[in-house]
Design a protein around this motif. Structure first.
Motif, PDB file in Angstrom:
ATOM      1  N   ASN A  37       0.809  -1.224   0.000  1.00  0.00           N
ATOM      2  CA  ASN A  37       0.000   0.000   0.000  1.00  0.00           C
ATOM      3  C   ASN A  37       0.843   1.275   0.000  1.00  0.00           C
ATOM      4  N   LYS A  38       1.948   1.237  -0.715  1.00  0.00           N
ATOM      5  CA  LYS A  38       2.766   2.438  -0.866  1.00  0.00           C
ATOM      6  C   LYS A  38       1.995   3.424  -1.726  1.00  0.00           C
ATOM      7  N   LYS A  39       2.178   4.699  -1.430  1.00  0.00           N
ATOM      8  CA  LYS A  39       1.488   5.725  -2.210  1.00  0.00           C
ATOM      9  C   LYS A  39       2.328   6.135  -3.412  1.00  0.00           C
ATOM     10  N   GLN A  40       1.629   6.497  -4.468  1.00  0.00           N
ATOM     11  CA  GLN A  40       2.257   7.117  -5.635  1.00  0.00           C
ATOM     12  C   GLN A  40       1.292   8.181  -6.137  1.00  0.00           C
ATOM     13  N   VAL A  41       1.818   9.154  -6.894  1.00  0.00           N
ATOM     14  CA  VAL A  41       0.918  10.187  -7.404  1.00  0.00           C
ATOM     15  C   VAL A  41      -0.034   9.570  -8.429  1.00  0.00           C
ATOM     16  N   ASN A  42      -1.225  10.109  -8.464  1.00  0.00           N
ATOM     17  CA  ASN A  42      -2.262   9.630  -9.372  1.00  0.00           C
ATOM     18  C   ASN A  42      -2.308  10.584 -10.574  1.00  0.00           C
ATOM     19  N   GLY A  43      -1.590  10.215 -11.629  1.00  0.00           N
ATOM     20  CA  GLY A  43      -1.487  11.070 -12.813  1.00  0.00           C
ATOM     21  C   GLY A  43      -2.825  11.407 -13.442  1.00  0.00           C
ATOM     22  N   SER A  44      -3.727  10.435 -13.485  1.00  0.00           N
ATOM     23  CA  SER A  44      -5.050  10.684 -14.076  1.00  0.00           C
ATOM     24  C   SER A  44      -5.803  11.757 -13.308  1.00  0.00           C
ATOM     25  N   GLN A  45      -5.730  11.692 -11.978  1.00  0.00           N
ATOM     26  CA  GLN A  45      -6.447  12.675 -11.162  1.00  0.00           C
ATOM     27  C   GLN A  45      -5.784  14.042 -11.238  1.00  0.00           C
ATOM     28  N   PHE A  81      13.732   7.961  -5.821  1.00  0.00           N
ATOM     29  CA  PHE A  81      13.191   7.461  -7.090  1.00  0.00           C
ATOM     30  C   PHE A  81      11.716   7.839  -7.205  1.00  0.00           C
ATOM     31  N   ASN A  82      10.957   7.645  -6.145  1.00  0.00           N
ATOM     32  CA  ASN A  82       9.533   7.985  -6.151  1.00  0.00           C
ATOM     33  C   ASN A  82       9.327   9.486  -6.347  1.00  0.00           C
ATOM     34  N   PHE A  83      10.195  10.288  -5.709  1.00  0.00           N
ATOM     35  CA  PHE A  83      10.106  11.737  -5.839  1.00  0.00           C
ATOM     36  C   PHE A  83      10.345  12.149  -7.290  1.00  0.00           C
ATOM     37  N   GLY A  84      11.381  11.573  -7.890  1.00  0.00           N
ATOM     38  CA  GLY A  84      11.688  11.854  -9.293  1.00  0.00           C
ATOM     39  C   GLY A  84      10.589  11.390 -10.229  1.00  0.00           C
ATOM     40  N   GLN A  85      10.000  10.257  -9.897  1.00  0.00           N
ATOM     41  CA  GLN A  85       8.887   9.730 -10.705  1.00  0.00           C
ATOM     42  C   GLN A  85       7.701  10.694 -10.664  1.00  0.00           C
ATOM     43  N   SER A  86       7.393  11.217  -9.482  1.00  0.00           N
ATOM     44  CA  SER A  86       6.301  12.194  -9.345  1.00  0.00           C
ATOM     45  C   SER A  86       6.583  13.444 -10.169  1.00  0.00           C
ATOM     46  N   PHE A  87       7.816  13.921 -10.112  1.00  0.00           N
ATOM     47  CA  PHE A  87       8.230  15.100 -10.861  1.00  0.00           C
ATOM     48  C   PHE A  87       8.060  14.848 -12.362  1.00  0.00           C
ATOM     49  N   GLY A  88       8.472  13.673 -12.818  1.00  0.00           N
ATOM     50  CA  GLY A  88       8.345  13.311 -14.232  1.00  0.00           C
ATOM     51  C   GLY A  88       6.896  13.194 -14.683  1.00  0.00           C
ATOM     52  N   ILE A  89       6.056  12.646 -13.827  1.00  0.00           N
ATOM     53  CA  ILE A  89       4.631  12.531 -14.153  1.00  0.00           C
ATOM     54  C   ILE A  89       4.034  13.926 -14.343  1.00  0.00           C
ATOM     55  N   LEU A  90       4.370  14.845 -13.446  1.00  0.00           N
ATOM     56  CA  LEU A  90       3.858  16.219 -13.548  1.00  0.00           C
ATOM     57  C   LEU A  90       4.323  16.886 -14.845  1.00  0.00           C
ATOM     58  N   LYS A  91       5.604  16.721 -15.173  1.00  0.00           N
ATOM     59  CA  LYS A  91       6.123  17.297 -16.422  1.00  0.00           C
ATOM     60  C   LYS A  91       5.421  16.685 -17.629  1.00  0.00           C
TER      61      LYS A  91
END
Length: 164
Positions: A37-45, A81-91
């Motif tokens: 149940n790790k959190k990740q950003v929800n790109g669709s939302q 890695f998760n932080f960078g992934q969130s940043f990439g999703i936003l971009k």
């Protein structure tokens, strides 16, 4: 002009600032991933939150300002890695929506608001000082991420010069 200030990351926030006034601030949409149940950003939302607030606005009148993040000493490999992934999703979302993006380093906007070497909660105090009408939305200590997004958008609003 609509400025979308984004404090990236799982516990970040998105601020919608129109002509210097806060329209809305939303916590970063997240979802759980995997067995732990790790959190990740929800790109669709994230896409839905931005689209909902921008569909009636000319893209030339929208500026997205994302805090320019990088690896920090002492951070774990997985969390970075998760932080960078969130940043990439936003971009990626902003690129796909064809919204102009600007990046600001934390030191730059924090220096502007005299927050260098201050407590995390100092940004919440500063946001309440600048936007007292929004203080009820910043009542809890955990709202410091909302305050960061507000100050990122406000920094851009106060310092950006449209040279077009």
């Amino acid at each position: 002009m609509l400025i979308i200030g984004i404090d990236p990351g799982i516990s970040g926030s998105i601020c919608f600032l129109k002509d210097g006034r806060i329209l809305d601030v939303v916590e970063m949409p997240t979802m759980t991933e995997g067995k732990k149940n790790k959190k990740q950003v929800n790109g669709s939302q994230i896409y839905n939150e931005i689209k909902h607030r921008t569909e009636k606005i000319d893209k030339n009148d929208i500026k997205v300002v994302i805090e320019q993040v990088s690896a920090m000493p002492g951070q774990g490999v997985t969390s970075m890695f998760n932080f960078g992934q969130s940043f990439g999703i936003l971009k990626g979302i902003c690129s796909a929506m064809q919204l102009p993006m600007y990046f600001v380093r934390p030191a730059k906007w924090k220096k502007y608001f005299n927050l260098i070497n201050s407590e995390k909660d100092a940004s919440r105090t500063k946001a309440i000082e600048i936007f007292p009408y929004f203080s009820s939305n910043l009542a809890k200590k955990k709202d410091s991420n909302k305050a960061d997004a507000i100050l990122i958008a406000s920094f851009f609003f106060e310092t950006f010069r449209n040279d077009e």
